[in-house]
Motif scaffolding. Sequence first.
Motif, short mmCIF file in Angstrom:
data_model
loop_
_atom_site.label_atom_id
_atom_site.label_comp_id
_atom_site.label_asym_id
_atom_site.label_seq_id
_atom_site.Cartn_x
_atom_site.Cartn_y
_atom_site.Cartn_z
N MET A 1 -3.99 28.43 15.45
CA MET A 1 -2.89 28.06 14.57
C MET A 1 -1.57 28.69 15.03
O MET A 1 -0.51 28.07 14.92
CB MET A 1 -3.18 28.50 13.13
N VAL A 2 -1.62 29.91 15.54
CA VAL A 2 -0.40 30.59 15.95
C VAL A 2 0.29 29.83 17.07
O VAL A 2 1.53 29.72 17.10
CB VAL A 2 -0.72 32.04 16.39
N GLY A 3 -0.50 29.29 18.01
CA GLY A 3 0.09 28.52 19.10
C GLY A 3 0.82 27.29 18.60
O GLY A 3 1.92 26.96 19.08
N ARG A 4 0.24 26.59 17.63
CA ARG A 4 0.89 25.41 17.08
C ARG A 4 2.16 25.80 16.32
O ARG A 4 3.18 25.11 16.39
CB ARG A 4 -0.07 24.68 16.16
N LEU A 5 2.11 26.91 15.61
CA LEU A 5 3.30 27.38 14.90
C LEU A 5 4.38 27.80 15.89
O LEU A 5 5.57 27.58 15.64
CB LEU A 5 2.94 28.55 13.98
N LEU A 6 3.96 28.42 16.99
CA LEU A 6 4.93 28.86 17.99
C LEU A 6 5.69 27.66 18.57
O LEU A 6 6.92 27.71 18.72
CB LEU A 6 4.22 29.63 19.11
N ALA A 7 4.97 26.60 18.90
CA ALA A 7 5.63 25.41 19.43
C ALA A 7 6.59 24.81 18.42
O ALA A 7 7.72 24.43 18.75
CB ALA A 7 4.58 24.38 19.83
N ARG A 8 6.15 24.76 17.16
CA ARG A 8 7.02 24.22 16.11
C ARG A 8 8.22 25.13 15.86
O ARG A 8 9.31 24.65 15.54
CB ARG A 8 6.21 24.01 14.83
N GLY A 78 10.76 30.97 18.33
CA GLY A 78 9.43 31.47 18.66
C GLY A 78 9.10 32.76 17.94
O GLY A 78 8.00 32.93 17.40
N ILE A 79 10.05 33.70 17.92
CA ILE A 79 9.82 34.96 17.20
C ILE A 79 9.66 34.70 15.71
O ILE A 79 8.80 35.30 15.04
CB ILE A 79 10.99 35.92 17.46
N PHE A 80 10.47 33.79 15.19
CA PHE A 80 10.40 33.45 13.76
C PHE A 80 9.01 32.91 13.42
O PHE A 80 8.45 33.24 12.37
CB PHE A 80 11.48 32.41 13.45
N ALA A 81 8.45 32.06 14.28
CA ALA A 81 7.13 31.49 14.03
C ALA A 81 6.06 32.58 14.00
O ALA A 81 5.13 32.54 13.17
CB ALA A 81 6.81 30.45 15.10
N ILE A 82 6.15 33.55 14.91
CA ILE A 82 5.17 34.64 14.93
C ILE A 82 5.26 35.47 13.66
O ILE A 82 4.24 35.82 13.04
CB ILE A 82 5.38 35.51 16.18
N VAL A 83 6.49 35.79 13.23
CA VAL A 83 6.67 36.55 12.00
C VAL A 83 6.14 35.75 10.80
O VAL A 83 5.49 36.30 9.91
CB VAL A 83 8.15 36.91 11.80
N PHE A 84 6.38 34.45 10.79
CA PHE A 84 5.88 33.60 9.72
C PHE A 84 4.35 33.63 9.67
O PHE A 84 3.75 33.73 8.60
CB PHE A 84 6.37 32.17 9.92
N ALA A 85 3.72 33.53 10.84
CA ALA A 85 2.26 33.54 10.89
C ALA A 85 1.69 34.85 10.37
O ALA A 85 0.66 34.87 9.69
CB ALA A 85 1.79 33.30 12.34
N LEU A 86 2.36 35.96 10.66
CA LEU A 86 1.91 37.26 10.16
C LEU A 86 2.14 37.42 8.66
O LEU A 86 1.36 38.07 7.96
CB LEU A 86 2.63 38.39 10.91
N ALA A 87 3.21 36.81 8.16
CA ALA A 87 3.57 37.00 6.75
C ALA A 87 2.88 36.02 5.82
O ALA A 87 2.68 36.34 4.64
CB ALA A 87 5.09 36.85 6.59
N TYR A 88 2.50 34.85 6.32
CA TYR A 88 1.94 33.83 5.43
C TYR A 88 0.62 34.31 4.81
O TYR A 88 -0.31 34.70 5.52
CB TYR A 88 1.71 32.53 6.19
N GLY A 89 0.56 34.28 3.51
CA GLY A 89 -0.62 34.73 2.79
C GLY A 89 -0.66 36.21 2.53
O GLY A 89 -1.51 36.69 1.79
N ARG A 90 0.26 36.97 3.13
CA ARG A 90 0.29 38.42 2.95
C ARG A 90 1.50 38.88 2.15
O ARG A 90 1.49 39.98 1.61
CB ARG A 90 0.29 39.12 4.31
N VAL A 91 2.54 38.06 2.12
CA VAL A 91 3.77 38.41 1.39
C VAL A 91 3.93 37.43 0.23
O VAL A 91 4.60 36.40 0.34
CB VAL A 91 5.00 38.35 2.32
N GLY A 92 3.27 37.73 -0.88
CA GLY A 92 3.37 36.87 -2.05
C GLY A 92 2.63 35.56 -1.86
O GLY A 92 2.08 35.26 -0.79
N ARG A 93 2.67 34.76 -2.90
CA ARG A 93 2.00 33.46 -2.87
C ARG A 93 3.06 32.36 -2.74
O ARG A 93 3.27 31.55 -3.64
CB ARG A 93 1.17 33.28 -4.14
N PHE A 94 3.71 32.35 -1.60
CA PHE A 94 4.77 31.39 -1.34
C PHE A 94 4.22 30.19 -0.59
O PHE A 94 3.29 30.30 0.21
CB PHE A 94 5.90 32.02 -0.52
N SER A 95 4.83 29.03 -0.85
CA SER A 95 4.53 27.84 -0.05
C SER A 95 5.13 28.02 1.34
O SER A 95 6.00 28.87 1.55
CB SER A 95 5.11 26.60 -0.72
#
Length: 243
Positions: A1-8, A78-95
Motif C-alpha cells: 500500500m505504501v508504494g501505491r500511496l507514494l506514487a499518488r 512523496g514525503i507527504f505520502a509516507i507521513v500519511f501512511a504512518l499517520a493513517y489509523g494512528r492519529v485519530g479516526r479521520f477519513s
Amino acid sequence: MVGRLLARGMIAGVCAACLAFVFARLFGEPQVALAIAFESARDTAAGMAAEPELVSRAVQASFGLLTAAVLYGAAYGGIFAIVFALAYGRVGRFSPRALALLLAGAGFLTFVLIPDLKYPPNPPAVGLPGTIGLRTATYFEMIVLSVCVMAVSVLVGQRLIQRLGAWNGTVCAAGIFVVLTALVQAGLPDINEVPADFPALVLWRFREAAIGMQLVLWSALGLVFGRLAAPVVAPGAVRHGAG
C-alpha cells in the motif's frame, strides 16, 4: 500500500506544483522583476558593472521556475505520502481526505508559516552576500525547531485530550504550541538587511506572493492527495459513498 500511496503522493505533488507555478508566475515574478530593476539601478549609480546572466530572466521565470516547482512538488508529495501512511489509523479516526488536509495544514504551519514569521523571504537586492551562510543556517534551525515544537505539542495534546476531553485538550495543546514557538523565535537572532531605500510595497507584495505560493502548494497537495489516496486506504468506504 505504501508504494501505491507514494506514487499518488508524487502525482499530487506535481499537480500542486503546477498550480503554485501559475500563482508564482502571476503574483511573484512581477515583484522579482521590480527588485532586480532596483538592484540594477543601485549598482549603476554606484558605478558597478552588471553581472552577466548565466541563465536569462525569461528562462528563469518560465521553464526554470516550472522545473524547480515540479521537482520540489514531487519530492514533497512523496514525503507527504509516507507521513500519511504512518499517520493513517494512528492519529485519530479521520477519513483519508480529512487526514490529508490536516497533515497539509500542519505542514504549511510547520515548514512555511512559522519559519517565515521569523525569517520572511526576501526578493533580490535584499541581504548581504557575506551573511548568506548565517541566514541559511538560522532559517533551517527555525524549521527544525518548528518541527520539534509541533511534535511536542501533538504528543502532549494527545495526553491532554485523554484527560481533559477533545475541546479542552486541543485548546491547551494549541496554547503550548504558541508559547513554545514564541520562545524559540525569541531565542534566535534577528536579521534585518533590507536597504533603507528599498520599496516597502515591493517587499510586502513579494512576501505575500511567496507565502501565497506555499499556501496554494500545500492546500492543493492535501486536496488532491486525499482524493487519490481514498481508494487505496479505504476502498470499501469509497464504493459505499459512490453507491
